[in-house]
Design a protein around this motif. Structure first.
Motif, short mmCIF file in Angstrom:
data_model
loop_
_atom_site.label_atom_id
_atom_site.label_comp_id
_atom_site.label_asym_id
_atom_site.label_seq_id
_atom_site.Cartn_x
_atom_site.Cartn_y
_atom_site.Cartn_z
N GLU A 17 0.81 -1.23 0.00
CA GLU A 17 0.00 0.00 0.00
C GLU A 17 0.84 1.27 0.00
N THR A 18 2.13 1.13 0.27
CA THR A 18 3.03 2.28 0.13
C THR A 18 4.04 1.92 -0.96
N LEU A 19 4.27 2.85 -1.85
CA LEU A 19 5.29 2.62 -2.89
C LEU A 19 5.81 3.99 -3.31
N TYR A 20 7.11 4.18 -3.12
CA TYR A 20 7.74 5.41 -3.62
C TYR A 20 8.69 5.01 -4.73
N ASP A 21 8.95 5.96 -5.62
CA ASP A 21 9.89 5.67 -6.71
C ASP A 21 10.57 6.98 -7.10
N HIS A 22 11.67 6.86 -7.80
CA HIS A 22 12.38 8.05 -8.29
C HIS A 22 12.13 8.20 -9.79
N HIS B 295 13.58 2.66 -8.76
CA HIS B 295 13.93 2.59 -7.33
C HIS B 295 12.67 2.40 -6.48
N GLN B 296 11.80 1.51 -6.90
CA GLN B 296 10.59 1.29 -6.11
C GLN B 296 10.98 0.79 -4.71
N ILE B 297 10.36 1.37 -3.71
CA ILE B 297 10.66 0.98 -2.31
C ILE B 297 9.36 1.00 -1.49
N ALA B 298 9.49 0.53 -0.26
CA ALA B 298 8.47 0.68 0.80
C ALA B 298 7.24 -0.21 0.63
N THR B 299 7.26 -1.13 -0.30
CA THR B 299 6.10 -2.00 -0.50
C THR B 299 5.95 -3.03 0.63
N CYS B 300 7.06 -3.32 1.33
CA CYS B 300 6.99 -4.12 2.58
C CYS B 300 7.65 -3.23 3.65
N LYS B 301 7.04 -2.11 3.86
CA LYS B 301 7.65 -1.05 4.66
C LYS B 301 8.10 -1.51 6.05
N MET B 302 9.32 -1.12 6.39
CA MET B 302 9.80 -1.35 7.76
C MET B 302 9.27 -0.24 8.66
N GLY B 303 8.91 -0.60 9.88
CA GLY B 303 8.45 0.43 10.81
C GLY B 303 8.26 -0.16 12.19
N PRO B 304 8.17 0.72 13.19
CA PRO B 304 7.94 0.24 14.56
C PRO B 304 6.52 -0.27 14.71
N ALA B 305 6.25 -0.92 15.82
CA ALA B 305 4.94 -1.56 16.03
C ALA B 305 3.79 -0.55 15.95
N TRP B 306 4.07 0.71 16.29
CA TRP B 306 2.99 1.70 16.28
C TRP B 306 2.73 2.30 14.89
N ASP B 307 3.49 1.88 13.88
CA ASP B 307 3.27 2.40 12.52
C ASP B 307 2.21 1.54 11.83
#
Ligand SMILES: Cc1cc2nc3c(=O)[nH]c(=O)nc-3n(C[C@H](O)[C@H](O)[C@H](O)COP(=O)(O)OP(=O)(O)OC[C@H]3O[C@@H](n4cnc5c(N)ncnc54)[C@H](O)[C@@H]3O)c2cc1C
Length: 497
Positions: free
Chosen positions: A221-226, A429-441
């Protein structure tokens, strides 16, 4: 672009996309990683990740032999590209003219201009496979199955524990069991795809395909790219400054490349130099760049549209109209990379068939700030080329309007917006599709140790975990993530103290 779509290739090979990438070596600046850590990702500050960059690097960089910011004993060869056109010097001199310093952009003093550092050895590509696998192929605890497609992570739904992988090879389905844990490392498109096929993803989305839900997580649900705009050619009145494919395709140049790793064939498709700038659209304080410039000695016309234009799926009608007339001229482009896009994309399943590609939505330029920054970048490039170092070669912007943008005055904001919406090209440079984050994210898929939330014995280790945009092409960061994860895994299983 062909069919109004961008082309998103991936390297389906041992070594992944490092087998087909541009070989530009960049790491992300300290602020990027410190911000990632400050968001609750313990262990990911610049100070903490730097040792992993240094560990894998085998730098052979002139004048940086004693730099503390480069490793020398790793497996990943990093060099300056041996071939340099005169335009590369013009780019650096023009930068100097506008007040930019020469820097080692892979050090904390990154804000300036430089020759590109590349993942190559003696002028030849140094893929992750060459760096990390070729010499280890015979290890007893390493089994490489090429031409094999993982189709699912096997997870016990009762205990929510990953215990293996299902895969297909030569038309047969196999299962392989994991003694300790499963590491998913299929890249930013396929890792989220495989998680969803395995029941890990947005509940309502999985249910719409009758996939039993193991864990409801915001996968994909999150995807960033350059993005970049490769369609800003300049014409020169001086000959033999650029790479023209037909002219350089000689036996002599082939020998130069194959025997000595030198000559125009060692060039990164004409991209030579890098420069970090901050446009007047930036809201940041201090020397934080919002645009990366990539100086080049070729344009889309330099290979007569056969390789780069085809590679990005540029529409034929546009090539014929705007670039074909440049084929017999000396032309070059300066690219840029929008470093921190605010537009956010996503990806979704097409079906529950693992061989159906997921649906990919870049959503580029949906945020007005991105459009404004991209226009500012174009204006900056024009200003850069208007300086004496380029003007001594008579560099002039090709002012032929795109046929679909003729209603706008050339050079106006409206014109540039129309142009960049016509040729929006990704730097992959697709990123963040399996986003890392703390438990509260609420958007996090993996924790700061890259373990999938709510599922035991399953990690994702690739560029899909990078949670926010960074000042980097993502190959070196993906490798750093691999190095860091290796330590985490060893620690988890008591293999190091
Ligand atoms: C054309 C292009 C140019 C680029 N240029 C640069 C550059 O100059 N510099 C830079 O830093 N970055 C560049 N990048 C980006 C960089 O290469 C990637 O970010 C990096 O390779 C990501 O690594 P990864 O391990 O996350 O994914 P990938 O490199 O995509 O690796 C994924 C691996 O998983 C395998 N795989 C996927 N699905 C399955 C499955 N179901 N079963 C079995 N295997 C599977 C793939 O075959 C591949 O080997 C470029 C990328 C592309 C595509």
């Amino acid at each position: 672009m062909e069919g109004g779509r961008c082309f998103w290739p991936r390297g389906k090979a041992v070594g992944g996309s490092s087998v087909i990438n541009y070989m530009i070596y960049t790491r992300g600046i300290p602020t990027d990683w410190d911000r990632i850590a400050a968001e609750g990702n313990y262990g990911w500050s610049y100070q903490e990740i730097l040792p992993y960059y240094l560990k894998s690097e085998r730098a052979n960089l002139k004048r940086l032999q004693n730099s503390p910011w480069h490793g020398r004993d790793g497996e990943l060869a990093v060099e300056y590209v041996p071939f340099r056109s005169k335009l590369s010097k013009a780019f650096l001199d023009a930068g100097k003219y506008l007040g930019h310093r020469r820097v080692d952009y892979n050090s904390p003093d990154y804000f300036g201009f430089s020759y590109i550092q590349a993942t190559m050895s003696k002028g030849h590509r140094w893929s992750s496979a060459k760096a990390f696998l070729h010499s280890k192929k015979k290890r007893k605890n390493l089994h490489i199955l090429h031409s094999t497609r993982a189709t699912k992570v096997l997870i016990d739904p009762a205990t929510k524990t990953a215990y293996g992988v299902e895969f297909q090879r030569n038309g047969r389905v196999y299962q392989i069991k994991a003694k300790k844990e499963v590491i998913l490392s299929a890249g930013p498109i396929e890792s989220p795809h495989l998680l969803m096929l395995s029941g890990i993803g947005p509940k309502e989305h999985l249910e719409s395909f009758d996939i039993p839900v193991v864990q409801d997580l915001r996968v994909g649900e999150t995807l960033y790219d350059h993005i970049t705009f490769p369609a800003l050619p300049f014409i020169l009145n001086t000959t033999r400054l650029t790479i023209i494919e037909r002219r350089e395709s000689t036996i002599e140049n082939f020998v130069k490349f194959s025997q000595y790793g030198d000559g125009p064939m060692s060039s990164l498709a004409g991209v030579e130099t890098i420069g970090y700038i901050k446009t007047n659209e930036s809201d940041e304080l201090g020397d934080l760049p919002d645009v990366e410039l990539l100086g080049g000695c070729a344009s889309l016309a330099s290979d007569e549209g056969n390789i780069v234009a085809k590679g990005i799926h540029l529409a034929d009608w546009l090539y014929r109209d705007t670039f074909k007339p440049l084929e017999n001229l000396e032309s070059f482009s300066i690219l840029f990379m929008l470093l921190h896009p605010k537009s956010k994309g996503h990806l979704k399943l097409r079906s529950r068939n693992p061989f159906d590609y997921p649906k990919l939505y870049g959503n580029y330029l949906t945020h007005p700030k991105d459009v404004a920054t991209v226009i500012a970048a174009i204006r900056y490039i024009i200003k850069l080329v208007d300086t004496p170092p380029f003007q001594k070669y008579g560099a002039k912007l090709h002012t032929k309007k795109f046929p679909n943008c003729v209603q706008y005055e050339f050079g106006s904001d409206n014109y540039w917006e129309c142009a960049i919406r016509t040729v929006t090209s990704t730097l992959h440079h697709q990123i963040a599709t399996c986003k890392m984050g703390p438990a509260w994210d609420p958007d996090a898929v993996v924790d700061p140790e890259l373990r999938v939330y709510g599922v035991n014995n399953l990690r994702v280790v690739d560029s899909s975990v990078i949670p926010r945009t960074i000042v980097a092409h993502t190959n070196a960061p993906a490798i750093m993530i691999g190095e860091k994860a290796a330590d985490m895994i060893k620690r988890s299983w008591g293999m190091v103290s």
